[in-house]
Design a protein around this motif. Structure first.
Motif, mmCIF file in Angstrom:
data_model
loop_
_atom_site.group_PDB
_atom_site.id
_atom_site.type_symbol
_atom_site.label_atom_id
_atom_site.label_comp_id
_atom_site.label_asym_id
_atom_site.label_seq_id
_atom_site.Cartn_x
_atom_site.Cartn_y
_atom_site.Cartn_z
ATOM 1 N N ALA A 72 0.830 -1.206 0.000
ATOM 2 C CA ALA A 72 0.000 0.000 0.000
ATOM 3 C C ALA A 72 0.863 1.253 0.000
ATOM 4 O O ALA A 72 0.630 2.190 -0.777
ATOM 5 C CB ALA A 72 -0.931 -0.018 1.207
ATOM 6 N N TRP A 73 1.885 1.302 0.870
ATOM 7 C CA TRP A 73 2.742 2.495 0.931
ATOM 8 C C TRP A 73 3.563 2.656 -0.346
ATOM 9 O O TRP A 73 3.767 3.775 -0.829
ATOM 10 C CB TRP A 73 3.673 2.417 2.141
ATOM 11 C CG TRP A 73 3.012 2.768 3.433
ATOM 12 C CD1 TRP A 73 2.799 1.963 4.500
ATOM 13 C CD2 TRP A 73 2.462 4.046 3.786
ATOM 14 N NE1 TRP A 73 2.147 2.636 5.510
ATOM 15 C CE2 TRP A 73 1.930 3.921 5.094
ATOM 16 C CE3 TRP A 73 2.348 5.266 3.140
ATOM 17 C CZ2 TRP A 73 1.313 4.972 5.758
ATOM 18 C CZ3 TRP A 73 1.726 6.318 3.795
ATOM 19 C CH2 TRP A 73 1.212 6.175 5.085
ATOM 20 N N CYS A 74 4.018 1.542 -0.903
ATOM 21 C CA CYS A 74 4.780 1.622 -2.150
ATOM 22 C C CYS A 74 3.896 2.141 -3.282
ATOM 23 O O CYS A 74 4.333 2.943 -4.112
ATOM 24 C CB CYS A 74 5.334 0.239 -2.497
ATOM 25 S SG CYS A 74 6.569 0.246 -3.814
ATOM 26 N N SER A 75 2.630 1.717 -3.296
ATOM 27 C CA SER A 75 1.698 2.195 -4.311
ATOM 28 C C SER A 75 1.439 3.688 -4.169
ATOM 29 O O SER A 75 1.395 4.421 -5.168
ATOM 30 C CB SER A 75 0.390 1.403 -4.200
ATOM 31 O OG SER A 75 -0.547 1.845 -5.163
ATOM 32 N N LEU A 76 1.278 4.148 -2.937
ATOM 33 C CA LEU A 76 1.063 5.582 -2.713
ATOM 34 C C LEU A 76 2.283 6.393 -3.135
ATOM 35 O O LEU A 76 2.161 7.479 -3.702
ATOM 36 C CB LEU A 76 0.744 5.825 -1.240
ATOM 37 C CG LEU A 76 -0.616 5.309 -0.752
ATOM 38 C CD1 LEU A 76 -0.710 5.429 0.768
ATOM 39 C CD2 LEU A 76 -1.756 6.074 -1.416
ATOM 40 N N SER A 77 3.471 5.860 -2.856
ATOM 41 C CA SER A 77 4.696 6.549 -3.251
ATOM 42 C C SER A 77 4.791 6.640 -4.771
ATOM 43 O O SER A 77 5.160 7.677 -5.329
ATOM 44 C CB SER A 77 5.914 5.813 -2.680
ATOM 45 O OG SER A 77 7.103 6.471 -3.032
ATOM 46 N N LYS A 78 4.444 5.543 -5.449
ATOM 47 C CA LYS A 78 4.440 5.562 -6.909
ATOM 48 C C LYS A 78 3.475 6.623 -7.430
ATOM 49 O O LYS A 78 3.759 7.338 -8.392
ATOM 50 C CB LYS A 78 4.043 4.183 -7.445
ATOM 51 C CG LYS A 78 3.885 4.144 -8.967
ATOM 52 C CD LYS A 78 3.254 2.854 -9.433
ATOM 53 C CE LYS A 78 2.953 2.909 -10.932
ATOM 54 N NZ LYS A 78 2.270 1.682 -11.409
ATOM 55 N N GLY A 79 2.317 6.739 -6.779
ATOM 56 C CA GLY A 79 1.329 7.724 -7.207
ATOM 57 C C GLY A 79 1.824 9.148 -7.119
ATOM 58 O O GLY A 79 1.323 10.035 -7.819
ATOM 59 N N LEU A 80 2.827 9.378 -6.274
ATOM 60 C CA LEU A 80 3.418 10.718 -6.151
ATOM 61 C C LEU A 80 4.662 10.874 -7.023
ATOM 62 O O LEU A 80 5.408 11.833 -6.891
ATOM 63 C CB LEU A 80 3.756 10.994 -4.684
ATOM 64 C CG LEU A 80 2.546 11.144 -3.756
ATOM 65 C CD1 LEU A 80 3.006 11.300 -2.304
ATOM 66 C CD2 LEU A 80 1.690 12.338 -4.164
ATOM 67 N N GLY A 81 4.888 9.904 -7.914
ATOM 68 C CA GLY A 81 5.965 10.038 -8.891
ATOM 69 C C GLY A 81 7.300 9.454 -8.493
ATOM 70 O O GLY A 81 8.312 9.761 -9.131
ATOM 71 N N HIS A 82 7.348 8.616 -7.467
ATOM 72 C CA HIS A 82 8.617 8.065 -7.006
ATOM 73 C C HIS A 82 9.059 6.936 -7.941
ATOM 74 O O HIS A 82 8.386 5.914 -8.081
ATOM 75 C CB HIS A 82 8.467 7.544 -5.576
ATOM 76 C CG HIS A 82 9.763 7.389 -4.854
ATOM 77 N ND1 HIS A 82 10.613 6.338 -5.074
ATOM 78 C CD2 HIS A 82 10.353 8.157 -3.909
ATOM 79 C CE1 HIS A 82 11.672 6.451 -4.296
ATOM 80 N NE2 HIS A 82 11.531 7.559 -3.579
ATOM 81 N N GLU A 83 10.208 7.094 -8.595
ATOM 82 C CA GLU A 83 10.660 6.155 -9.616
ATOM 83 C C GLU A 83 10.990 4.788 -9.026
ATOM 84 O O GLU A 83 10.650 3.746 -9.610
ATOM 85 C CB GLU A 83 11.881 6.721 -10.341
ATOM 86 C CG GLU A 83 11.566 7.967 -11.162
ATOM 87 C CD GLU A 83 12.792 8.519 -11.856
ATOM 88 O OE1 GLU A 83 13.876 7.888 -11.720
ATOM 89 O OE2 GLU A 83 12.686 9.559 -12.526
ATOM 90 N N GLN A 84 11.690 4.744 -7.884
ATOM 91 C CA GLN A 84 12.042 3.466 -7.287
ATOM 92 C C GLN A 84 10.790 2.686 -6.879
ATOM 93 O O GLN A 84 10.723 1.468 -7.007
ATOM 94 C CB GLN A 84 12.944 3.669 -6.069
ATOM 95 C CG GLN A 84 14.419 3.880 -6.411
ATOM 96 C CD GLN A 84 14.649 5.237 -7.069
ATOM 97 O OE1 GLN A 84 13.962 6.205 -6.736
ATOM 98 N NE2 GLN A 84 15.582 5.297 -7.991
ATOM 99 N N ALA A 85 9.769 3.404 -6.384
ATOM 100 C CA ALA A 85 8.532 2.740 -5.996
ATOM 101 C C ALA A 85 7.846 2.138 -7.210
ATOM 102 O O ALA A 85 7.312 1.016 -7.156
ATOM 103 C CB ALA A 85 7.613 3.731 -5.301
ATOM 104 N N ALA A 94 9.256 1.032 -9.902
ATOM 105 C CA ALA A 94 9.998 -0.149 -10.335
ATOM 106 C C ALA A 94 9.816 -1.319 -9.376
ATOM 107 O O ALA A 94 9.796 -2.486 -9.789
ATOM 108 C CB ALA A 94 11.476 0.205 -10.469
ATOM 109 N N ALA A 95 9.687 -1.030 -8.094
ATOM 110 C CA ALA A 95 9.615 -2.085 -7.091
ATOM 111 C C ALA A 95 8.218 -2.654 -6.913
ATOM 112 O O ALA A 95 8.061 -3.784 -6.450
ATOM 113 C CB ALA A 95 10.121 -1.549 -5.756
ATOM 114 N N LEU A 96 7.197 -1.900 -7.294
ATOM 115 C CA LEU A 96 5.822 -2.311 -7.001
ATOM 116 C C LEU A 96 5.460 -3.660 -7.616
ATOM 117 O O LEU A 96 4.885 -4.517 -6.918
ATOM 118 C CB LEU A 96 4.846 -1.224 -7.465
ATOM 119 C CG LEU A 96 3.416 -1.364 -6.939
ATOM 120 C CD1 LEU A 96 3.380 -1.259 -5.413
ATOM 121 C CD2 LEU A 96 2.520 -0.278 -7.541
#
Length: 510
Positions: A466-479, A481-483
């Protein structure tokens, strides 16, 4: 999950936005926080004065309003002495005269009672009360204009004082306003204005007409009432605000009217937008003693709003406001000399030493973003002989405890790595979580890593996803790739729980 979880560090970036942790993916520079640092906008939002009043009637507001009406120093009082003040006591004044502490004894205002404005029968000082055509105090005909109070002036002041002592209109107006009875409030404020000319009444009438409270909204009418406040008698010595940086929001009615007029013209609320007029009213607020208005004027010169772009007056305004204790001005000066503004103006040299000094001064005065920026500079070794992580941690901690998400993320980095402090995964996880809850994308990703690894607490793959998905939603590149790697490791139950976290069921209306 394939591969092992290992940290990836970039010290230069870590000082800017915190630690980046990744799974077994190619090293990449982590993305800076999605939210821009506070105060970097050039849209003149650094100083906001809403003027909203707290719930309940503040008796001090009414008392202060009456004091201005009754004070012997107020021009329309005709030197009426309405209450005791040690500085105006006869004994005190005599003492000051004896020791030449008064510029001119003739400057002392005489005193009289609203019950006998023409004199005192007991001392045979009855003046025109006995039919004399000349005012005994001034030697002037009763209606002769002059600097001294004529008989007519005394009668007017005495009558005004008598009315003010018994008047309840202002108190009743505020009570009605706080109760939401705006029609009654408007009637009572208008009554107070007609009877005694309360500036506070005119100010509130301006607000009522601007917001359309109990009456159709009318910006022109609002401006008329606000101008009544501005055009009231003003003594630049006695009435000018003494700005206190410890209470930066403390303003008087005249300043509040000036700032509201500036906002009306800047935004074009109900009238044609006119930034030049906004600049004019900020200048008025500064003239009236509100030093943060100098920060607004400095920003205006940097942005070309209401005036031409000119860095020289911008620096002059900001430096004056900073010297007066406005922390926003100090912070902006730090940004300017660090070349940190989105549209950096020409003519300001890069000066990291000066930038650090301004950030440090603002941080010492409690400016949260400046505290974080000062910590970053120490972490990076900007303006210092070498990086100073021990000093940076102190400031990061100060900002983190006050809820600054980037500072919480950066401090968590130190505890995760055990750099300059003892390694402590539990503390790191708590700090990452605090920052993640404030939408710091790097902290969201870092927290996801720790949850997936079970570092600093229980392992929770659903929460990690869930936190990784939220981070991706804010444009985090590593998130991003890792999701998918993380998703492949979830059980159906964990995936369902993660989806429930990301899309909670709406509460049914009670």
């Amino acid at each position: 999950m394939t591969g092992c979880i290992r940290p990836f560090f970039n010290r230069n970036w870590a000082a800017q936005a915190g630690l980046a942790l990744i799974w077994a993916l190619p090293p990449a520079h982590a993305q800076q926080a999605a939210s821009a640092p506070a105060g970097t906008s050039n849209t003149l939002e650094a100083v906001k004065v809403t003027g909203q009043r707290k719930n309940g009637v503040d008796p001090s507001v009414v008392t202060a309003a009456k004091s201005k009406i009754l004070s012997r120093n107020y021009a329309s009082s005709c030197a009426f002495m309405s209450g005791y003040s040690a500085a105006e006591d006869d004994v005190t004044l005599a003492y000051m005269r004896d020791f030449n502490m008064l510029d001119n004894p003739s400057n002392e205002a005489d005193r009289f009672s609203d019950l006998s404005p023409d004199g005192n029968a007991k001392t045979n000082d009855v003046g025109s009360a006995l039919g004399n055509s000349t005012d005994t105090a001034s030697g002037l005909e009763a209606r002769t204009p002059g600097v001294a109070c004529s008989g007519a002036d005394r009668h007017f002041a005495a009558g005004r004082n008598w009315i003010a002592r018994k008047d309840k209109s202002l108190e009743q107006a505020f009570e009605a306003y706080e109760a939401g009875n705006y029609t009654e409030a408007r009637t009572r404020f208008e009554e107070g204005w007609r009877k005694l000319g309360y500036e506070e009444a005119a100010m509130m009438l301006g607000r009522i007409h601007l917001l359309g409270l109990g009456t159709p909204a009318s910006t022109p009418k609002a401006i008329e009432w606000l101008r009544e406040v501005i055009d009231a008698r003003y003594d630049p010595v006695r009435d000018r605000l003494k700005f206190d940086p410890q209470i930066p929001d403390n303003i008087n009615t005249r300043i509040e009217a000036s700032l509201l007029l500036a906002r009306i013209h800047l935004t074009g609320q109900g009238i044609q937008r006119d930034p030049v007029q906004a600049y004019r009213w900020w200048s008025k607020a500064l003239d009236y003693g509100f030093e943060p208005a100098g920060t607004l004027l400095g920003q205006a010169h940097l942005s070309g709003i209401g005036t031409k772009v000119d860095v020289k007056p911008a620096l002059a305004y900001l430096e004056a406001a900073g010297e007066a204790g406005d922390t926003t001005a100090l912070y902006m000066l730090g940004q300017l000399y660090r070349h940190q503004l989105p549209k950096q103006p020409a003519g300001v040299p890069l000066d990291l030493n000066r930038a650090g000094a301004y950030f440090g001064a603002a941080a010492k005065a409690g400016h949260l973003q400046a505290t974080y920026e000062a910590a970053r500079m120490m972490d990076l070794g900007e303006g210092t002989a070498a990086p100073a992580p021990e000093r940076a941690i102190v400031l990061y901690k100060d900002a983190a405890l006050k809820g600054h998400p980037d500072a919480q993320n950066a401090l968590a980095t130190y505890f995760y790595r055990g750099e300059a402090v003892a390694q402590n995964f539990n503390t790191a996880r708590q700090l990452f979580q605090a920052a993640a809850q404030r939408r710091q994308p790097d902290a969201m990703f870092n927290l996801a890593v720790m949850l997936a690894q079970g570092q600093g607490g229980a392992k929770d793959m659903a929460a990690a996803y869930a936190w990784c998905s939220l981070s991706k939603g804010l444009g985090h590149e590593q998130a991003a790739a890792a999701l998918p790697v993380l998703a492949a490791q979830l059980t159906p139950e964990e995936r369902a729980r993660a989806d429930a976290m990301l899309r909670p069921t709406p509460k049914k209306p009670s």
